[in-house]
Design an enzyme around this catalytic site. Structure first.
Site, PDB file in Angstrom:
ATOM      1  N   LYS A   1      61.008  64.364  68.753  1.00 50.32           N
ATOM      2  CA  LYS A   1      62.372  63.853  68.916  1.00 50.32           C
ATOM      3  C   LYS A   1      63.344  64.375  67.861  1.00 50.32           C
ATOM      4  O   LYS A   1      64.552  64.133  67.947  1.00 50.32           O
ATOM      5  CB  LYS A   1      62.375  62.317  68.910  1.00 50.32           C
ATOM      6  CG  LYS A   1      61.546  61.692  70.025  1.00 50.32           C
ATOM      7  CD  LYS A   1      62.024  62.103  71.408  1.00 50.32           C
ATOM      8  CE  LYS A   1      61.204  61.469  72.511  1.00 50.32           C
ATOM      9  NZ  LYS A   1      61.603  61.950  73.854  1.00 50.32           N
TER      10      LYS A   1
ATOM     11  N   ASP B   1      47.505  99.684 110.539  1.00 53.26           N
ATOM     12  CA  ASP B   1      47.255  99.939 109.118  1.00 53.26           C
ATOM     13  C   ASP B   1      45.962 100.758 109.034  1.00 53.26           C
ATOM     14  O   ASP B   1      45.191 100.822 109.999  1.00 53.26           O
ATOM     15  CB  ASP B   1      47.111  98.584 108.401  1.00 53.26           C
ATOM     16  CG  ASP B   1      46.610  98.721 106.981  1.00 53.26           C
ATOM     17  OD1 ASP B   1      47.130  99.583 106.254  1.00 53.26           O
ATOM     18  OD2 ASP B   1      45.688  97.973 106.615  1.00 53.26           O
ATOM     19  N   TYR B   2      45.710 101.379 107.860  1.00 58.03           N
ATOM     20  CA  TYR B   2      44.485 102.183 107.754  1.00 58.03           C
ATOM     21  C   TYR B   2      43.376 101.425 107.006  1.00 58.03           C
ATOM     22  O   TYR B   2      42.441 100.928 107.622  1.00 58.03           O
ATOM     23  CB  TYR B   2      44.761 103.532 107.066  1.00 58.03           C
ATOM     24  CG  TYR B   2      43.503 104.383 107.018  1.00 58.03           C
ATOM     25  CD1 TYR B   2      43.000 104.955 108.187  1.00 58.03           C
ATOM     26  CD2 TYR B   2      42.795 104.559 105.839  1.00 58.03           C
ATOM     27  CE1 TYR B   2      41.823 105.690 108.174  1.00 58.03           C
ATOM     28  CE2 TYR B   2      41.608 105.288 105.817  1.00 58.03           C
ATOM     29  CZ  TYR B   2      41.130 105.857 106.981  1.00 58.03           C
ATOM     30  OH  TYR B   2      39.961 106.571 106.976  1.00 58.03           O
TER      31      TYR B   2
ATOM     32  N   GLY C   1      61.666  50.428  85.633  1.00 59.98           N
ATOM     33  CA  GLY C   1      61.888  51.854  85.343  1.00 59.98           C
ATOM     34  C   GLY C   1      62.428  52.627  86.531  1.00 59.98           C
ATOM     35  O   GLY C   1      62.334  52.204  87.694  1.00 59.98           O
TER      36      GLY C   1
END
Length: 745
Positions: free
Chosen positions: A293, A513-514, A38
């Protein structure tokens, strides 16, 4: 990159799939492994053996873990190895395997993923067996995993396995590939809540999760968002302490093997035989017996062709081969019976003593016989009603070294996304099939060649070897991304280095940043107030340095807290700026009005649907807060739905950004963010020390926009573009205090 290559080469490749890639044959009381030919087996071998820069240790065999139909007693004392592979059989009792493989996998997941929900059977015993079987696969893996090994898990039978591996082996690389369609969320949500969460979280244990098409990727990302609450950015899902990459990798075939088979004497003989014994036009199809299929629909399309175009009677042979599969199951027996009857009716209605319209065989085909039919046929008729990829159509194209023949392909097959030069049909539309057969028969040879060569070139350039390489290249790139975002917690030595840089600088700028940085995150945003200690320390720093408060808060909130301090303020993620000493706020010049009216109704609806949530209208943004919602779990689910809806609703030309914040969903203009505002301030001053601290996703814009020389610090342990981390908001004061302690007034 050299170190990366070395680390990769040190590990083995472990494949885990439901089946072992060998037949086990007993000869003279010894087990011999007969290796399958395969595509996956060939591609995996090429990964380890054939590449110049092998991704794995070439001295080591590929380890393959899979279910064995033999018993442990039968295999006791056998080597289970050949020159390339070492097999590790997993033993599952018949009862468990029946409920796991035939039950959960084939009676539930298969029909659900192939859009046949009416055939799906939901049974608690099935899921218990699925969990047990996945655990048995893990137990076998647990015996063999070594540091540096890369584990590649295959398909829907093993969706829980990546997370089981991740829990015990957090540093090993794990890949997962889903070989069937992943269903839309409307179908996936049919699964019980607990099951679907375990399946999504199971897959998210992998580093890279692969699907055949972009559609399947989007469906999975939506499931990850709505089931487990994980958003994504460019198909990267940030899991806080690591990243998962979700992407499409269209599986393919060994192009050269099929291309070269055209000249094989046995194939040439089979081709000649077919041409001699069949009519002037040959249609060919080969499928496994399965409802996905579209075999019955194909027959009805051919029937319509014979009804509407009688001029083709006695000039066409449709060779239809159906390969036996699961025909002990009643539903499949019924399907076979329906096919038999339909073929019989068509042959009776249209055929005569000299002509059989359909030559139907229910059997397996030898490789050379199949290639003979591929290369003899004028048309390959591939009409699945749902197929993950469908490799038959790729095999047909690759085998056509003569560049002749026409491919008729269902739009429901994953391959249709790649093979656009085929005649693409709706498999449920019998007239569409009939017309396409006529078009194919009448297509000039130069047109056939033009279409076929374009498809052949595409399959040749992205064959099964390119597919496996692509997958593992993404894994390597993810490792580099992890390296970029790795968490480095500040040690005493690291803090001291920042302090020394601060001391020696003469013109400094600091961004804060807060929420979550200067003030703790609390249930009610109005109660998130900065402590007196931090406020006093900030005031002291601001007297000698440039201090910038960068927040998603509105201007009124920031004014109330910081108006008496000598700081710059940036509100609403960069939309509004108030310079130190100024009385007025300036609106970012990139801001455009009139966008809120289309977004507000959506947020209002979610506010009504979620008790306790509320919509905040800022000057330049709309925010849906759910920290105060009555039912936290329910609110989180609604937030994920709102995020998904907004991201799909908002068109690029609106230039709007959807922010997934901390218990808030926010929409704002994209022309600015914390990063663009911070960068503008840095570029307008000659600063020799830049520091930024933040805890939220919106602070990432700031970390990425600042120069490489900046000191960037993320609070918490989420992966971040910041160079360093500190563990909690409480440590911010101690860090700042230590940094500035040696500098006097």
């Amino acid at each position: 990159m050299e170190n990366l290559a070395q680390s990769e080469n040190s590990g083995r490749l472990i494949i885990v799939a439901y089946r072992l890639p060998f037949k086990l044959v007993m000869e003279n009381d010894e087990v011999k492994l007969i290796q399958n030919s395969g595509g996956l087996v060939s591609a995996v071998l090429s990964l380890v053996k054939d590449q110049e820069s092998a991704a794995f240790n070439q001295a080591e065999k590929i380890q393959w873990v899979g279910f064995s139909e033999n018993t442990a007693e039968e295999l006791e004392g056998q080597s289970m190895a050949n020159e390339s592979f070492q097999a590790h059989p997993v033993f599952i009792s018949d009862e468990t395997n029946e409920n796991y493989y035939e039950g959960f996998c084939n009676n539930l997941l298969w029909p659900l993923c192939h859009y046949f929900p009416s055939l799906a059977r939901f049974d608690d015993v099935y899921f218990e067996a699925y969990q047990e079987a996945n655990q048995l696969f893990f137990n076998k893996l647990d015996e063999i995993i070594q540091p540096g090994d890369v584990i590649w898990v295959q398909d829907y039978q093993l969706m829980l396995l990546p997370e089981l591996i991740r829990q015990k082996y957090p540093t090993n690389k794990i890949g997962f590939f889903f070989h069937i369609p992943f269903p839309s969320f409307e179908l996936f949500r049919l699964l019980p809540v607990h099951w679907r969460k375990m399946l999504v979280d199971g897959l998210l244990g992998a580093d890279v999760v692969g699907f055949h098409t972009n559609d399947y990727v989007e469906y999975f990302l939506k499931a990850a968002r709505l089931v487990s609450g994980y958003g994504n950015k460019l198909h990267y899902i940030n899991m806080s302490n690591r990243i998962v990459k979700v992407d499409s990798f269209p599986i393919s075939i060994d192009f050269n093997k099929f291309n070269e088979a055209y000249d094989d004497p046995e194939v040439a003989a089979a081709r000649y035989e077919a041409r001699q014994s069949l009519k002037e036009k040959i249609i060919f199809s080969v499928d496994r017996l399965d409802y996905s299929k579209g075999i019955i629909h194909r027959l009805r399309g051919y029937q319509r062709f014979l009804e509407r175009y009688p001029e083709w009677h006695e000039k066409v042979s449709f060779v239809m081969v159906v390969v036996p599969s699961r025909d002990t199951i009643e539903q499949y027996q019924q399907m076979k019976s329906d096919i038999d009857q339909t073929v019989g009716k068509i042959n009776a209605d249209f055929g005569n003593i000299y002509w059989q319209p359909i030559i139907y065989q229910y059997r397996s085909m030898a490789y050379t016989e199949m290639l003979g039919m591929y290369t003899a046929s004028d048309v390959a008729l591939i009409t699945p009603v749902r197929d993950g990829m469908n490799l038959v159509c790729k095999e047909y194209v690759a085998s056509r070294k003569d560049s002749k023949g026409v491919l008729i392909l269902s739009e429901m097959a994953g391959a249709a996304a790649e093979l656009g030069e085929a005649l693409i049909i709706n498999p449920l539309d019998r007239q569409d099939i009939a017309d396409s057969i006529k078009t194919a028969f009448e297509m000039p040879e130069e047109e056939q060649t033009k279409r076929m060569e374009a498809m052949r070139e595409r399959i040749q350039s992205y064959d099964v070897f390119a597919w496996t390489n692509d997958f593992f290249t993404q894994m390597t790139m993810l490792e580099l991304e992890h390296e970029r975002l790795r968490q480095v917690f500040l040690t005493t030595k690291g803090i001291d280095a920042i302090r020394q840089a601060y001391e020696s600088a003469s013109n400094r700028i600091l961004f804060f940043d807060y929420d979550g940085t200067l003030a703790p995150i609390v249930p009610d945003p109005a109660q998130a107030i900065i402590s007196e200690d931090i406020k006093k320390l900030l005031t002291e720093i601001a007297r000698r340095d440039t201090v910038v408060i960068v927040s998603g808060r509105d201007k009124e909130f920031l004014d109330k807290l910081f108006a008496d301090m000598p700081v710059h303020m940036i509100a609403e993620h960069g939309a509004l700026i108030k310079m130190k000493g100024s009385e007025t706020w300036q609106l970012n010049e990139s801001y455009e009005e009139n966008w809120k009216d289309s977004i507000r109704p959506i947020m209002d609806l979610y506010e009504k649907r979620c008790p306790g949530a509320f919509v905040e209208e800022k000057e330049t943004a709309l925010a849906w807060h759910y920290r105060t919602a009555d039912d936290k779990q329910y609110a989180t689910r609604r937030a994920q739905e709102l995020l998904w809806q907004l991201k799909n609703y908002i068109q690029p030309e609106l230039n709007l950004q959807v922010i997934d914040g901390s218990k808030v969903v926010e929409v704002k203009k994209t022309a600015f963010n914390k990063g663009t505002s911070a960068r503008t301030l840095v570029e307008n001053g000659e600063f020799d020390f830049v520091l930024a601290i933040g805890d939220d996703t919106t602070d990432e814009d700031m970390f990425e926009a600042l120069p490489d020389t900046a000191f960037t610090i993320k609070i918490g342990d989420d992966l971040s573009a910041a160079k360093n981390h500190i563990r909690s908001q409480e440590e911010v004061f101690h860090f700042l205090n230590f940094m500035v302690s040696s500098i006097g007034e």
